[in-house]
Design a protein around this motif. Structure first.
Motif, short mmCIF file in Angstrom:
data_model
loop_
_atom_site.label_atom_id
_atom_site.label_comp_id
_atom_site.label_asym_id
_atom_site.label_seq_id
_atom_site.Cartn_x
_atom_site.Cartn_y
_atom_site.Cartn_z
N ALA A 146 0.64 51.69 31.76
CA ALA A 146 -0.40 52.00 30.64
C ALA A 146 -1.56 50.20 31.08
O ALA A 146 -1.04 49.28 31.37
CB ALA A 146 -0.53 51.90 28.85
N LEU A 147 -3.07 50.29 31.32
CA LEU A 147 -4.00 49.71 31.50
C LEU A 147 -4.69 49.42 30.60
O LEU A 147 -5.21 50.85 29.84
CB LEU A 147 -4.66 50.29 33.05
CG LEU A 147 -5.92 49.45 33.63
CD1 LEU A 147 -5.53 48.00 33.85
CD2 LEU A 147 -6.57 50.04 34.49
N PHE A 148 -4.86 48.02 30.71
CA PHE A 148 -6.62 48.29 29.26
C PHE A 148 -7.48 46.93 30.10
O PHE A 148 -6.72 46.05 31.06
CB PHE A 148 -5.96 47.06 28.22
CG PHE A 148 -4.83 48.07 27.66
CD1 PHE A 148 -5.53 48.60 26.55
CD2 PHE A 148 -3.20 47.99 27.99
CE1 PHE A 148 -4.36 49.59 25.60
CE2 PHE A 148 -2.60 48.74 27.13
CZ PHE A 148 -3.27 49.47 25.58
N SER A 149 -8.84 47.06 30.15
CA SER A 149 -9.45 46.65 30.50
C SER A 149 -10.82 46.59 29.64
O SER A 149 -11.22 47.56 29.06
CB SER A 149 -9.93 46.56 32.05
OG SER A 149 -10.07 45.11 32.50
N VAL A 150 -11.74 45.48 30.14
CA VAL A 150 -13.29 45.51 29.54
C VAL A 150 -13.88 45.76 30.24
O VAL A 150 -15.11 45.50 29.95
CB VAL A 150 -13.53 44.84 28.17
CG1 VAL A 150 -12.96 45.01 27.64
CG2 VAL A 150 -13.49 43.29 28.13
N ASP A 151 -13.49 45.20 31.51
CA ASP A 151 -14.59 45.44 32.63
C ASP A 151 -14.06 47.20 33.70
O ASP A 151 -12.73 47.00 34.04
CB ASP A 151 -14.04 43.81 33.32
CG ASP A 151 -14.28 43.87 35.31
OD1 ASP A 151 -15.11 44.39 35.24
OD2 ASP A 151 -13.75 42.71 36.08
N ASP A 152 -14.62 47.52 33.31
CA ASP A 152 -15.26 48.61 34.10
C ASP A 152 -14.88 49.41 35.29
O ASP A 152 -13.86 50.28 35.79
CB ASP A 152 -16.21 49.82 33.15
CG ASP A 152 -16.45 49.79 32.28
OD1 ASP A 152 -14.80 49.90 31.38
OD2 ASP A 152 -16.92 50.18 31.58
N GLU A 153 -15.83 48.09 36.27
CA GLU A 153 -15.19 48.29 37.74
C GLU A 153 -13.94 47.91 38.01
O GLU A 153 -13.86 48.43 39.40
CB GLU A 153 -16.60 47.29 38.41
CG GLU A 153 -16.15 47.66 39.87
CD GLU A 153 -17.56 46.83 40.12
OE1 GLU A 153 -18.36 46.50 41.65
OE2 GLU A 153 -18.63 46.15 39.63
N LEU A 154 -13.43 46.65 37.98
CA LEU A 154 -12.16 45.92 37.84
C LEU A 154 -11.26 47.89 37.45
O LEU A 154 -9.82 48.04 38.51
CB LEU A 154 -11.76 44.76 37.35
CG LEU A 154 -10.86 44.45 37.57
CD1 LEU A 154 -10.95 44.02 39.12
CD2 LEU A 154 -10.80 42.86 37.34
N ALA A 155 -11.66 47.83 36.35
CA ALA A 155 -10.41 48.91 35.76
C ALA A 155 -10.32 49.82 37.08
O ALA A 155 -9.34 50.53 37.55
CB ALA A 155 -10.75 49.45 34.24
#
Length: 428
Positions: free
Chosen positions: A318-327
């Motif tokens: 599972a992946l979490f991020s608030v950086d959409d480009e990096l995600a």
């Protein structure tokens, strides 16, 4: 003369009525044959299942033979054909150098996770990882270990709090891979790994069944260490630091208690409402370290929540991020590396989902599994400590990193799922 079983792939349906059409692999006088269809994703699954089936049949040595074996098909077979102790011998059809390189690092990662807790305690984990990485690039790698009360002196309160009840002291390992030769070179990425070498749950004690596999709770540390090792082997030219947050979460008279409040280096106060939500407490130190050294990117990995496993199963991380480009970059990289990765929700307001009346926040919710949205709430807790309000930060909750029992795709134990993806992200 080779005594290995020859294994072939054929792009056609088989018609031998002696075998069921669902059989992943057909064994005959010339060796074993895997019949493939038009869907390559399904082909890779079938190839991995074939490797698993041959291991179950007791085949100890295999040779990939004939045409049709590209890198990913060979790697899929190797994943299935790897037994828990990594004793099977395998001869490649092509790309032998790259595949051997990858397999050696991945098997080392699996071995770290599969070792019993009597062998892989905090200092031992730090030592094994440091020695491995230093052996890959002796002149480019340096390391230091901050141990026991030294953690208090340097302000790493989370690791010390979680690990202080063990007679084997907690520690933070910092590895600096700097191929530039310039001590002031920019740090491109800091990798942070959860290194809980055994998790009893603390005073929020796990059941015996729930505790049995908790040697695997350092899977995040092993995964990021393996990823850095693989990237180094592949010629990484960027400066990367590795931070492993290592502790045993045990119980004695000095153990941290429900209701305790931890004051972190950045001044944030955290009420402990579940001592079994310890991974995020140690990762908070690693994320703060990444902020201190000014890393452009931060990637952490942890066997953090059962909620992530409920959401994505054992087949995905599972992946979490608030950086959409990096995600999105991480998702496309995982797809290219043929590793299953799925993004779960994380917004800035998730930081508020573990409130406390007595501190700035709590480390969980006082409910089983942290309540609904437990994986996102845990990521929200980490977001409080991520540098730059989460810009440039990825959090991998590695639900697929360990299997309590064998299945059609994997042997019992660690899978090392995520090593290839994170290594590729370091190269990008």
């Amino acid at each position: 003369m080779s005594t290995a079983l020859a294994v072939f792939v054929v792009q056609q349906e088989f018609s031998d009525s002696a075998w069921k059409k669902s059989a992943p692999v057909i064994v005959g006088e010339q060796g074993a044959t895997i019949y493939l269809g038009q869907d390559e994703s399904e082909n890779l699954r079938k190839v991995q299942k074939a490797g698993r089936q041959l291991d179950n049949l007791g085949v100890s040595s295999a040779k990939l033979s004939g045409e049709g074996w590209d890198f990913e098909r060979q790697w899929a077979f190797a994943n299935g054909y790897t037994d828990t102790r990594s004793t099977n011998k395998l001869e490649w059809a092509s790309n032998s150098e790259a595949l051997t390189q990858t397999r050696n690092v991945v098997n080392w990662t699996r071995e770290l996770v599969n070792l019993p807790p009597m062998d892989i305690y905090p200092e031992a984990l730090a030592q094994r990882v440091a020695e491995k990485l230093e052996s890959l690039a002796p002149e480019k790698v340096s390391s230091r270990v901050i141990k026991g009360d030294e953690l208090l002196q340097e302000g790493w309160m989370g690791i010390h709090t979680v690990g202080r009840a063990s007679k084997r002291p907690p520690c933070m390992l910092v590895v600096d891979y700097n191929p530039t030769g310039n001590a002031d070179a920019e740090i491109d990425t800091v990798l942070v790994g959860k290194g809980i070498t055994f998790d009893s749950g603390g005073y929020s004690l796990k059941s015996s069944e729930g505790m049995l596999a908790m040697k695997c709770d350092m899977g995040g540390a092993a995964t990021v260490a393996g990823a850095l090792g693989l990237a180094i082997e592949q010629g990484l030219q960027k400066r990367v630091q590795l931070v492993l947050c290592c502790a045993e979460n045990l119980v004695d008279g000095s153990a941290y208690l429900l209701g305790d409040i931890i004051t972190y280096k950045n001044g944030l106060t955290v009420e402990v409402v579940n001592t079994d939500a310890e991974g995020r407490l140690v990762l908070a130190d690693g994320l703060q370290y990444a902020g201190e050294v000014g890393a452009k990117r931060v990637i952490d990995a942890a066997t953090l929540t059962g909620a992530a496993q409920v959401a994505v199963g054992n087949e995905y991380n599972a992946l979490f991020s608030v950086d959409d480009e990096l995600a999105n970059k991480a998702l496309s990289t995982a797809a290219a590396q043929r590793e299953n990765l799925w993004r779960l929700p994380l917004q800035p307001w998730h930081k508020e989902n573990t409130p406390s009346a007595f501190a700035d926040c709590a480390n969980s919710r006082p409910q089983k599994g942290g309540g609904t949205g437990g994986a996102s709430n845990a990521a929200g807790f980490l977001l409080r400590f991520a540098p730059n309000d989460g810009k440039g930060w990825l959090h991998f909750d590695i639900a697929g990193a360990y299997h309590n029992s064998a299945n059609a795709m994997w042997a019992t134990g660690a899978t090392a799922l995520g090593v290839r993806t994170i290594a590729a992200l370091l190269q990008d």
